[in-house]
Design a protein around this motif. Structure first.
Motif, PDB file in Angstrom:
ATOM      1  N   ARG A  41       0.840  -1.234  -0.092  1.00  0.00           N
ATOM      2  CA  ARG A  41      -0.020   0.027   0.098  1.00  0.00           C
ATOM      3  C   ARG A  41       0.825   1.119   0.068  1.00  0.00           C
ATOM      4  O   ARG A  41       2.055   1.258   0.849  1.00  0.00           O
ATOM      5  N   VAL A  42       0.488   2.124  -0.828  1.00  0.00           N
ATOM      6  CA  VAL A  42       0.973   3.474  -0.775  1.00  0.00           C
ATOM      7  C   VAL A  42       0.076   4.531  -0.148  1.00  0.00           C
ATOM      8  O   VAL A  42      -0.839   4.849  -0.462  1.00  0.00           O
ATOM      9  N   TRP A  43       0.382   4.893   1.107  1.00  0.00           N
ATOM     10  CA  TRP A  43      -0.235   5.856   1.969  1.00  0.00           C
ATOM     11  C   TRP A  43      -0.056   7.106   1.649  1.00  0.00           C
ATOM     12  O   TRP A  43       1.203   7.446   1.706  1.00  0.00           O
ATOM     13  N   ASP A  44      -1.153   8.078   1.946  1.00  0.00           N
ATOM     14  CA  ASP A  44      -1.056   9.459   1.833  1.00  0.00           C
ATOM     15  C   ASP A  44      -1.023   9.525   3.301  1.00  0.00           C
ATOM     16  O   ASP A  44      -2.117   9.659   4.055  1.00  0.00           O
ATOM     17  N   LEU A  45       0.064  10.193   3.889  1.00  0.00           N
ATOM     18  CA  LEU A  45       0.241  10.587   5.180  1.00  0.00           C
ATOM     19  C   LEU A  45      -0.595  11.570   5.720  1.00  0.00           C
ATOM     20  O   LEU A  45      -1.102  11.435   6.924  1.00  0.00           O
ATOM     21  N   LYS A  46      -1.206  12.831   5.037  1.00  0.00           N
ATOM     22  CA  LYS A  46      -1.869  13.700   5.499  1.00  0.00           C
ATOM     23  C   LYS A  46      -3.587  13.346   5.323  1.00  0.00           C
ATOM     24  O   LYS A  46      -3.994  13.297   6.209  1.00  0.00           O
ATOM     25  N   GLN A  47      -3.839  12.863   4.290  1.00  0.00           N
ATOM     26  CA  GLN A  47      -5.200  12.231   3.986  1.00  0.00           C
ATOM     27  C   GLN A  47      -5.480  11.196   4.839  1.00  0.00           C
ATOM     28  O   GLN A  47      -6.647  10.948   5.325  1.00  0.00           O
ATOM     29  N   GLY A  48      -4.401  10.175   5.151  1.00  0.00           N
ATOM     30  CA  GLY A  48      -4.757   9.010   5.897  1.00  0.00           C
ATOM     31  C   GLY A  48      -5.414   7.855   5.134  1.00  0.00           C
ATOM     32  O   GLY A  48      -5.726   6.800   5.568  1.00  0.00           O
ATOM     33  N   ASN A  49      -5.536   7.962   3.825  1.00  0.00           N
ATOM     34  CA  ASN A  49      -6.098   6.813   3.092  1.00  0.00           C
ATOM     35  C   ASN A  49      -4.911   6.308   2.116  1.00  0.00           C
ATOM     36  O   ASN A  49      -3.709   6.828   1.919  1.00  0.00           O
ATOM     37  N   ALA A  50      -5.409   4.981   1.626  1.00  0.00           N
ATOM     38  CA  ALA A  50      -4.279   4.366   0.579  1.00  0.00           C
ATOM     39  C   ALA A  50      -4.525   4.872  -0.650  1.00  0.00           C
ATOM     40  O   ALA A  50      -5.549   4.612  -1.244  1.00  0.00           O
ATOM     41  N   ALA A  51      -3.299   5.700  -1.364  1.00  0.00           N
ATOM     42  CA  ALA A  51      -3.477   6.149  -2.677  1.00  0.00           C
ATOM     43  C   ALA A  51      -3.355   4.971  -3.609  1.00  0.00           C
ATOM     44  O   ALA A  51      -4.279   5.226  -4.518  1.00  0.00           O
ATOM     45  N   HIS A  52      -2.833   3.979  -3.292  1.00  0.00           N
ATOM     46  CA  HIS A  52      -2.449   2.778  -4.308  1.00  0.00           C
ATOM     47  C   HIS A  52      -2.551   1.558  -3.162  1.00  0.00           C
ATOM     48  O   HIS A  52      -1.727   1.571  -2.327  1.00  0.00           O
ATOM     49  N   VAL A  53      -3.116   0.291  -3.687  1.00  0.00           N
ATOM     50  CA  VAL A  53      -3.165  -0.872  -3.197  1.00  0.00           C
ATOM     51  C   VAL A  53      -2.524  -1.824  -4.331  1.00  0.00           C
ATOM     52  O   VAL A  53      -3.558  -1.847  -5.283  1.00  0.00           O
ATOM     53  N   ILE A  54      -1.490  -2.421  -4.099  1.00  0.00           N
ATOM     54  CA  ILE A  54      -0.977  -3.231  -5.225  1.00  0.00           C
ATOM     55  C   ILE A  54      -1.055  -4.571  -4.505  1.00  0.00           C
ATOM     56  O   ILE A  54      -0.685  -5.343  -3.755  1.00  0.00           O
ATOM     57  N   LYS A  55      -1.879  -5.622  -5.092  1.00  0.00           N
ATOM     58  CA  LYS A  55      -2.394  -6.957  -4.800  1.00  0.00           C
ATOM     59  C   LYS A  55      -2.818  -7.829  -5.867  1.00  0.00           C
ATOM     60  O   LYS A  55      -3.157  -7.305  -6.847  1.00  0.00           O
ATOM     61  N   GLY A  56      -3.252  -8.943  -5.727  1.00  0.00           N
ATOM     62  CA  GLY A  56      -3.833  -9.758  -6.798  1.00  0.00           C
ATOM     63  C   GLY A  56      -2.672 -10.176  -7.771  1.00  0.00           C
ATOM     64  O   GLY A  56      -1.541 -10.524  -7.489  1.00  0.00           O
ATOM     65  N   GLN A  57      -3.039 -10.308  -8.971  1.00  0.00           N
ATOM     66  CA  GLN A  57      -2.183 -10.831 -10.065  1.00  0.00           C
ATOM     67  C   GLN A  57      -0.877 -10.089 -10.106  1.00  0.00           C
ATOM     68  O   GLN A  57       0.299 -11.029 -10.312  1.00  0.00           O
ATOM     69  N   ASP A  58      -1.056  -8.885  -9.871  1.00  0.00           N
ATOM     70  CA  ASP A  58       0.316  -8.036 -10.204  1.00  0.00           C
ATOM     71  C   ASP A  58       1.152  -8.202  -8.947  1.00  0.00           C
ATOM     72  O   ASP A  58       2.406  -7.870  -8.839  1.00  0.00           O
ATOM     73  N   GLY A  59       0.571  -8.479  -7.738  1.00  0.00           N
ATOM     74  CA  GLY A  59       1.015  -8.461  -6.578  1.00  0.00           C
ATOM     75  C   GLY A  59       1.841  -9.491  -5.956  1.00  0.00           C
ATOM     76  O   GLY A  59       2.204 -10.624  -6.913  1.00  0.00           O
ATOM     77  N   HIS A  60       2.433  -9.621  -5.014  1.00  0.00           N
ATOM     78  CA  HIS A  60       3.218 -10.784  -4.480  1.00  0.00           C
ATOM     79  C   HIS A  60       2.449 -11.921  -3.830  1.00  0.00           C
ATOM     80  O   HIS A  60       1.204 -11.854  -3.459  1.00  0.00           O
ATOM     81  N   LYS A  61       2.782 -13.034  -4.034  1.00  0.00           N
ATOM     82  CA  LYS A  61       2.006 -14.437  -3.707  1.00  0.00           C
ATOM     83  C   LYS A  61       2.597 -14.818  -2.143  1.00  0.00           C
ATOM     84  O   LYS A  61       2.240 -15.818  -1.568  1.00  0.00           O
ATOM     85  N   GLY A  62       3.345 -14.060  -1.563  1.00  0.00           N
ATOM     86  CA  GLY A  62       3.778 -14.353  -0.286  1.00  0.00           C
ATOM     87  C   GLY A  62       3.972 -13.028   0.603  1.00  0.00           C
ATOM     88  O   GLY A  62       4.206 -12.038   0.077  1.00  0.00           O
ATOM     89  N   ALA A  63       4.447 -13.059   1.850  1.00  0.00           N
ATOM     90  CA  ALA A  63       4.632 -12.065   2.590  1.00  0.00           C
ATOM     91  C   ALA A  63       5.810 -11.002   2.288  1.00  0.00           C
ATOM     92  O   ALA A  63       6.851 -11.720   1.743  1.00  0.00           O
ATOM     93  N   LEU A  64       5.662  -9.948   2.280  1.00  0.00           N
ATOM     94  CA  LEU A  64       6.744  -9.039   2.039  1.00  0.00           C
ATOM     95  C   LEU A  64       7.886  -9.077   3.022  1.00  0.00           C
ATOM     96  O   LEU A  64       7.417  -8.949   4.499  1.00  0.00           O
ATOM     97  N   THR A  65       9.140  -9.010   2.673  1.00  0.00           N
ATOM     98  CA  THR A  65      10.151  -8.964   3.563  1.00  0.00           C
ATOM     99  C   THR A  65      10.889  -7.888   3.615  1.00  0.00           C
ATOM    100  O   THR A  65      11.720  -7.233   4.549  1.00  0.00           O
ATOM    101  N   CYS A  66      11.025  -6.881   2.445  1.00  0.00           N
ATOM    102  CA  CYS A  66      11.770  -5.892   2.378  1.00  0.00           C
ATOM    103  C   CYS A  66      11.368  -5.081   1.492  1.00  0.00           C
ATOM    104  O   CYS A  66      10.634  -5.452   0.478  1.00  0.00           O
TER     105      CYS A  66
END
Length: 413
Positions: A222-247
């Motif tokens: 997720r790319v968070w907008d720190l002032k607005q408090g919302n997620a500007a972008h969410v990357i998941k599904g087919q384009d995203g990772h299939k396992g836990a983020l490590t770094c």
């Protein structure tokens, strides 16, 4: 660059955190990473190697370090340099303590006590005036370096990561319940960025100071907008990772983020659009499904070269892969005999350094894929390391209860 930079980031929506930053007196702009600093002169430090043992008898007495910091009584998990001067280090350990100490002679400047679990995060604020320490149990403390006083503390869920804002007295943390916290220090004004109940495993505030990129255990980014408090972008599904983020890591201007996962892939994300624009894999094939995740070669560290269009990806099997940024083609495969824990590019060269479970620090030339130097001295795995801006010093943290300072002397210096 104008010496006075207006910072209009109002992350909390009440008042501006800081209106003006004097770049002559404080941390350089994140885009101006190459800073001229005076060389640090080391005092001769007598090393006491008595009782050290290692599996390799030939290397038993070899210690390439300039200085050994041995105040910790358990494994040393983390190390950071102060960004303003690069003359102070902070280390956190299994002994529930953190120490701020002088890199030149190992003098303890501040002993951070009061934690009840292993200190796994320890970082300086952007201007080096404060240091934040966090333990596995979720206790976070902030200390003023000059006065040695604890100025703030807070308890969250089990702590995954801790990071300061690049140009304001604002602290961010990710926890195993999926929350990302943001505090103004020392007032304690707080915001939380909530998502699904899975660990917020890694996080990075982008250089613009307005957004943060956070990776999660379910593979989401997720790319968070720190002032607005919302997620500007969410990357998941087919384009995203299939396992836990490590770094994860961002390039110099924050336009691109590289994410690493236990699924064996590193993904390149455009932070403006939220689109995945590249994928790096040693296999070169399709992403593995969740059932194959345990067989994947986990990505342990990632990073961008500042001067060439190259990225480095470090794997659990000991492979350091150098990829072409534009084509995602594998340029070089630098093999280690044990798993790689972390990597760091030098600020203004094509040299990338790695620390390893075999206790060695190695420097590699990404142009040729060849090893430049190897530094020994630890008798257990290196768990973290950092390099100063001039790339003349490396400070390592190890499972042998010690932190070491290595002088990175090379023929081309």
């Amino acid at each position: 660059m104008d010496n006075m930079q207006e910072n209009t980031v109002d992350l909390f929506g009440d008042e501006e955190i800081i209106e003006v930053i004097d770049l002559n007196e404080m941390e350089p702009d994140p885009d101006d990473l190459a800073d001229d600093l005076d060389d640090v002169d080391f005092e001769d430090a007598a090393e006491d190697d008595e009782g050290w043992e290692t599996d390799n008898e030939m290397e038993e007495d070899q210690d390439d370090s300039e200085l050994t910091f041995s105040k910790h009584t358990g494994s040393v998990f983390c190390v950071s340099l102060d960004p303003a001067t690069n003359t102070m280090a902070v280390t956190g350990g299994e002994d529930d303590k953190a120490y701020v100490w002088r890199v030149s002679n190992g003098e303890v400047l501040l002993e951070c006590t009061g934690h009840k679990d292993s200190v796994t995060c320890a970082v300086f604020s952007h201007d080096s005036s404060m240091v934040a320490t966090g333990d596995m149990g979720g206790m976070i403390k902030v200390w003023k370096v000059e006065t040695k006083a604890e100025v703030w503390s807070f308890e969250v869920g089990d702590l995954e990561w801790l990071e300061w804002h690049p140009c304001a007295p604002v602290l961010l943390a990710g926890t195993d319940d999926g929350n990302v916290w943001m505090w103004k220090i020392p007032s304690g004004d707080c915001k939380t960025f909530q998502s699904s109940a899975c660990q917020a495993t890694s996080g990075k505030v982008l250089p613009d100071g307005k957004r943060a990129v956070v990776g999660y255990e379910d593979g989401t980014v997720r790319v968070w907008d720190l002032k607005q408090g919302n997620a500007a972008h969410v990357i998941k599904g087919q384009d995203g990772h299939k396992g836990a983020l490590t770094c994860l890591a961002c390039n110099k201007d924050g336009s691109l983020v590289l994410t690493g996962s236990v699924d064996g892939f590193a993904k390149l994300v455009n932070t403006a659009t939220g689109k995945v624009v590249g994928a790096f894999s040693l296999e070169g094939g399709k992403a593995k499904g969740p059932q194959e995740e345990t067989d994947a070669n986990s990505v342990e560290a990632v990073g961008f070269c500042n001067i060439l269009p190259l990225v480095a990806v470090a794997y659990l099997d000991g492979t350091l892969a150098i990829y072409d940024l534009a084509t995602q083609v594998l340029r070089h495969r630098c093999q280690h005999e044990a798993g790689i824990v972390n990597l760091q590019w030098e600020e203004s060269s094509s040299v990338v350094s790695t620390c390893c479970l075999d206790g060695a620090l190695r420097l590699w030339d990404a142009r040729s894929g060849s090893i430049v130097a190897e530094y020994l001295g630890h008798t257990a795995e290196i768990l973290n390391f950092t390099i100063n801006r001039e790339a003349s010093l490396a400070i390592t943290a190890s499972g042998d209860n010690q932190a070491k300072v290595f002088c990175l002397q090379r023929p081309d210096r």
